[in-house]
Design a protein around this motif. Structure first.
Motif, short mmCIF file in Angstrom:
data_model
loop_
_atom_site.label_atom_id
_atom_site.label_comp_id
_atom_site.label_asym_id
_atom_site.label_seq_id
_atom_site.Cartn_x
_atom_site.Cartn_y
_atom_site.Cartn_z
N ALA A 24 0.84 -1.20 0.00
CA ALA A 24 0.00 0.00 0.00
C ALA A 24 0.87 1.25 0.00
N PHE A 25 1.95 1.22 0.77
CA PHE A 25 2.91 2.33 0.78
C PHE A 25 3.48 2.52 -0.62
N ARG A 26 3.92 1.43 -1.22
CA ARG A 26 4.53 1.51 -2.56
C ARG A 26 3.54 2.06 -3.59
N ALA A 27 2.29 1.57 -3.54
CA ALA A 27 1.29 2.04 -4.49
C ALA A 27 1.04 3.54 -4.37
N ALA A 202 0.12 4.11 5.96
CA ALA A 202 1.12 3.86 4.93
C ALA A 202 0.91 4.76 3.72
N ALA A 203 -0.34 4.87 3.29
CA ALA A 203 -0.64 5.75 2.16
C ALA A 203 -0.36 7.21 2.51
N ARG A 204 -0.74 7.60 3.71
CA ARG A 204 -0.51 8.99 4.12
C ARG A 204 0.98 9.30 4.19
N ALA A 208 3.06 12.02 2.04
CA ALA A 208 3.77 13.09 2.75
C ALA A 208 5.22 13.17 2.31
N LEU A 209 5.85 12.03 2.07
CA LEU A 209 7.23 12.03 1.61
C LEU A 209 7.33 12.65 0.22
N ALA A 210 6.34 12.38 -0.62
CA ALA A 210 6.35 12.97 -1.95
C ALA A 210 6.21 14.49 -1.88
N ALA A 211 5.43 14.95 -0.91
CA ALA A 211 5.23 16.40 -0.78
C ALA A 211 6.49 17.09 -0.26
#
Length: 211
Positions: A24-27, A202-204, A208-211
């Motif tokens: 889910a994190f990866r997706a 995981a999705a959040r 957040a890392l992408a931001a």
């Protein structure tokens, strides 16, 4: 172009909570980085050799003095360390086995930890964010009867943060064995809630890392 290093270590291929949450994190990360690169290692299906004498001694010798076995061992270490160093973010899925991490994950750690390069005063991957999905069959949370037996997050915080200099964040799904172990039957609902929260977190975290 951003790079994600994704490691899974659960021996269970289907039904693993740590695998499901790391996926889910990866997706979510890939949704934010459609042109990004994912380096994936399934440490259970494609096991990394344990660090041996060849891999240890090779790092202290000049190229011309190494044996063929030492060169091969060092080449593997170089490959794994390079993957760590080129990653912009890392996600690690790990269950708790006998109060600690699987030996397959420990083998990876032993191969990538090299004093003077990835570890030491200025670790080469210092500051890289790593999200650890640390699933466990019961509860080892603060205040739980088995809290003193928790050697997954306590160990990984030291080795990933203190050793490799990474920025460590944990997501901890609990009671993953509640549906299989009669003694944990009363925690089935809590297990479902914990897993749902882990998937959401995981999705959040990835976004957040992408931001």
């Amino acid at each position: 172009m951003s790079t994600l290093l994704h490691l899974d270590s659960s021996a269970i291929a289907d039904g693993s909570v740590s695998r499901e949450v790391s996926a889910a994190f990866r997706a979510a990360w890939q949704a934010q980085h459609p042109e990004g690169t994912v380096i994936y290692r399934d440490l259970a299906a494609d096991q990394i050799p344990h660090l041996d004498a060849h891999g240890i001694t090779a790092t202290f010798l000049p190229a011309e003095a190494r044996s063929a076995e030492q060169n091969a061992a060092l080449a593997l270490r170089e490959e794994l360390m390079a993957e760590l160093e080129q990653a912009d973010a890392i996600v690690i899925g790990t269950p708790m086995y006998n109060f600690t991490i699987p030996s397959t994950l420990k083998a990876w750690l032993d191969q990538v930890i090299l004093m003077g390069r990835t570890a030491g005063e200025e670790p080469s991957a210092k500051g890289t964010p790593v999200t650890v999905i640390a699933a466990r069959g019961g509860s080892y949370a603060p205040g739980a009867p088995r809290e003193p037996y928790e050697f997954v997050t306590t160990y990984l915080e030291k080795v990933l943060g203190g050793g490799l200099g990474l920025e460590v964040d944990f997501i901890v799904p609990e009671f993953t064995m509640a549906a299989q172990v009669p003694a944990l039957a009363e925690f089935v609902g809590q297990a479902a809630e914990s897993k749902a929260q882990a998937l959401e977190e995981a999705a959040r975290r990835a976004k957040a890392l992408a931001a």
